[in-house]
Design a protein around this motif. Structure first.
Motif, PDB file in Angstrom:
ATOM      1  N   LYS A  73      30.497  53.220  39.606  1.00 42.18           N
ATOM      2  CA  LYS A  73      31.513  54.023  40.284  1.00 42.18           C
ATOM      3  C   LYS A  73      30.940  55.408  40.515  1.00 42.18           C
ATOM      4  O   LYS A  73      30.228  55.947  39.672  1.00 42.18           O
ATOM      5  CB  LYS A  73      32.780  54.111  39.427  1.00 42.18           C
ATOM      6  CG  LYS A  73      33.942  54.829  40.113  1.00 42.18           C
ATOM      7  CD  LYS A  73      35.186  54.784  39.224  1.00 42.18           C
ATOM      8  CE  LYS A  73      36.375  55.457  39.895  1.00 42.18           C
ATOM      9  NZ  LYS A  73      37.582  55.418  39.025  1.00 42.18           N
ATOM     10  N   HIS A 122      30.626  48.293  34.668  1.00 39.43           N
ATOM     11  CA  HIS A 122      30.762  46.876  34.332  1.00 39.43           C
ATOM     12  C   HIS A 122      29.461  46.148  34.621  1.00 39.43           C
ATOM     13  O   HIS A 122      28.844  46.372  35.665  1.00 39.43           O
ATOM     14  CB  HIS A 122      31.899  46.257  35.166  1.00 39.43           C
ATOM     15  CG  HIS A 122      32.310  44.891  34.731  1.00 39.43           C
ATOM     16  ND1 HIS A 122      33.130  44.065  35.482  1.00 39.43           N
ATOM     17  CD2 HIS A 122      32.023  44.178  33.613  1.00 39.43           C
ATOM     18  CE1 HIS A 122      33.323  42.930  34.849  1.00 39.43           C
ATOM     19  NE2 HIS A 122      32.661  42.969  33.716  1.00 39.43           N
ATOM     20  N   GLU A 141      39.087  43.156  42.751  1.00 40.31           N
ATOM     21  CA  GLU A 141      39.508  44.253  41.886  1.00 40.31           C
ATOM     22  C   GLU A 141      39.262  43.959  40.411  1.00 40.31           C
ATOM     23  O   GLU A 141      38.924  44.860  39.631  1.00 40.31           O
ATOM     24  CB  GLU A 141      40.984  44.561  42.115  1.00 40.31           C
ATOM     25  CG  GLU A 141      41.498  45.754  41.310  1.00 40.31           C
ATOM     26  CD  GLU A 141      42.899  46.128  41.681  1.00 40.31           C
ATOM     27  OE1 GLU A 141      43.380  47.152  41.137  1.00 40.31           O
ATOM     28  OE2 GLU A 141      43.537  45.444  42.511  1.00 40.31           O
ATOM     29  N   ARG A 142      39.398  42.719  40.015  1.00 37.97           N
ATOM     30  CA  ARG A 142      39.235  42.397  38.584  1.00 37.97           C
ATOM     31  C   ARG A 142      37.817  42.600  38.098  1.00 37.97           C
ATOM     32  O   ARG A 142      37.576  42.769  36.898  1.00 37.97           O
ATOM     33  CB  ARG A 142      39.693  40.964  38.295  1.00 37.97           C
ATOM     34  CG  ARG A 142      38.817  39.856  38.860  1.00 37.97           C
ATOM     35  CD  ARG A 142      39.452  38.502  38.573  1.00 37.97           C
ATOM     36  NE  ARG A 142      38.740  37.388  39.156  1.00 37.97           N
ATOM     37  CZ  ARG A 142      37.792  36.690  38.510  1.00 37.97           C
ATOM     38  NH1 ARG A 142      37.429  37.024  37.277  1.00 37.97           N
ATOM     39  NH2 ARG A 142      37.198  35.680  39.123  1.00 37.97           N
ATOM     40  N   THR A 183      37.212  46.657  37.283  1.00 35.32           N
ATOM     41  CA  THR A 183      38.012  47.317  36.247  1.00 35.32           C
ATOM     42  C   THR A 183      37.071  47.832  35.173  1.00 35.32           C
ATOM     43  O   THR A 183      36.227  47.093  34.643  1.00 35.32           O
ATOM     44  CB  THR A 183      39.019  46.339  35.625  1.00 35.32           C
ATOM     45  OG1 THR A 183      39.864  45.812  36.649  1.00 35.32           O
ATOM     46  CG2 THR A 183      39.865  47.043  34.568  1.00 35.32           C
ATOM     47  N   GLU A 184      37.194  49.112  34.869  1.00 31.78           N
ATOM     48  CA  GLU A 184      36.301  49.709  33.875  1.00 31.78           C
ATOM     49  C   GLU A 184      36.551  49.094  32.507  1.00 31.78           C
ATOM     50  O   GLU A 184      37.685  48.925  32.074  1.00 31.78           O
ATOM     51  CB  GLU A 184      36.523  51.233  33.815  1.00 31.78           C
ATOM     52  CG  GLU A 184      36.191  51.929  35.124  1.00 31.78           C
ATOM     53  CD  GLU A 184      36.307  53.425  35.040  1.00 31.78           C
ATOM     54  OE1 GLU A 184      35.865  53.985  34.011  1.00 31.78           O
ATOM     55  OE2 GLU A 184      36.812  54.038  35.985  1.00 31.78           O
ATOM     56  N   LYS A 185      35.448  48.722  31.826  1.00 36.30           N
ATOM     57  CA  LYS A 185      35.553  48.064  30.519  1.00 36.30           C
ATOM     58  C   LYS A 185      34.744  48.801  29.483  1.00 36.30           C
ATOM     59  O   LYS A 185      33.823  49.525  29.821  1.00 36.30           O
ATOM     60  CB  LYS A 185      35.082  46.613  30.632  1.00 36.30           C
ATOM     61  CG  LYS A 185      35.925  45.778  31.596  1.00 36.30           C
ATOM     62  CD  LYS A 185      35.473  44.341  31.634  1.00 36.30           C
ATOM     63  CE  LYS A 185      36.352  43.511  32.545  1.00 36.30           C
ATOM     64  NZ  LYS A 185      35.954  42.097  32.590  1.00 36.30           N
TER      65      LYS A 185
END
Length: 229
Positions: free
Chosen positions: A138, A149, A223-224, A227-229
């Motif tokens: 990002k 991710h 989108e999934r 997602t920041e993890k």
């Protein structure tokens, strides 16, 4: 000399000086007689692949050269300062690398420009079955990419590449900017090769889209994966 003639000569001199062209330089570097140009869809997969120093920049042409007929010479670079080191990439003689904190994995990648050397830098050029990792970044402060991710499981890689495959090309698409610029991501695709591929991914608040070469609109399923993890 009459005053009016002197003023005319001075005016012509100033016009001549101020009429120099502003050149929109391609990001290049010329080392060992080879002309290299920056490839934005390529990154170094592993910094361990960086080889020996093959030269260094001697002159930065941007901001210093306004002559459209200027012939580039050994050690010239478009945007790098004098003294910048240029490195080889092991096993890839047509590539060169310059260290920078602004690029994923720390190096900007350059490819030799010649009739015999062509960089196949489109997403379609990747052998999809050879992808063993996808990193998602990002855009952070000062446009620095921030890793959010990593996908390394085969099924997840297949799921994401299938979503990308189903994207619909729309060259005339204009993102919604009423709430500001779209959020910017980057997808980095790794294989066993020392050069990985990277392409931008965006979300404008309504639509996901990416640019593997042309603009492709994507389903919300993507989108999934971001997602920041």
């Amino acid at each position: 000399m009459k005053k009016w003639l002197w003023l005319l000569v001075c005016s012509l001199f100033l016009v001549s000086c101020n009429s120099q062209s502003i050149i929109d330089w391609v990001d290049f570097v010329k080392i060992n007689g080879n002309h290299y140009e920056r490839i934005y869809s390529g990154i170094i997969a592993d910094s361990a692949s960086i080889g020996e120093k093959i030269g260094e920049v001697k002159f930065k042409v941007a901001d210093h050269v306004n002559d459209v007929d200027y012939k580039t010479k050994e050690g010239d670079a478009a945007f790098w300062e004098k003294g910048t080191k240029v490195f080889a990439i092991q096993g890839e003689p047509e590539f060169a690398a310059i260290q920078t904190k602004d690029e994923i994995n720390g190096y900007a990648i350059y490819h030799e420009v010649s009739e015999k050397q062509t960089f196949r830098g489109k997403y379609k050029d990747i052998e999809k079955d050879s992808i063993n990792q996808i990193d998602i970044y990002k855009e952070g402060k000062d446009n620095h990419p921030v890793l959010i991710h990593t996908i390394s499981e085969k099924q997840e890689i297949q799921d994401l590449t299938q979503i990308l495959k189903e994207g619909k090309t729309n060259s005339s698409f204009n993102p919604n900017t009423t709430q500001g610029d779209p959020i910017t991501y980057r997808l980095a695709f790794y294989t066993e090769e020392p050069i990985a591929y990277t392409f931008p991914l965006f979300f404008d608040g309504e639509q996901w889209y990416w640019i593997p070469w042309d603009t492709d609109l994507l389903s919300d399923e993507v989108e999934r994966f971001v997602t920041e993890k």
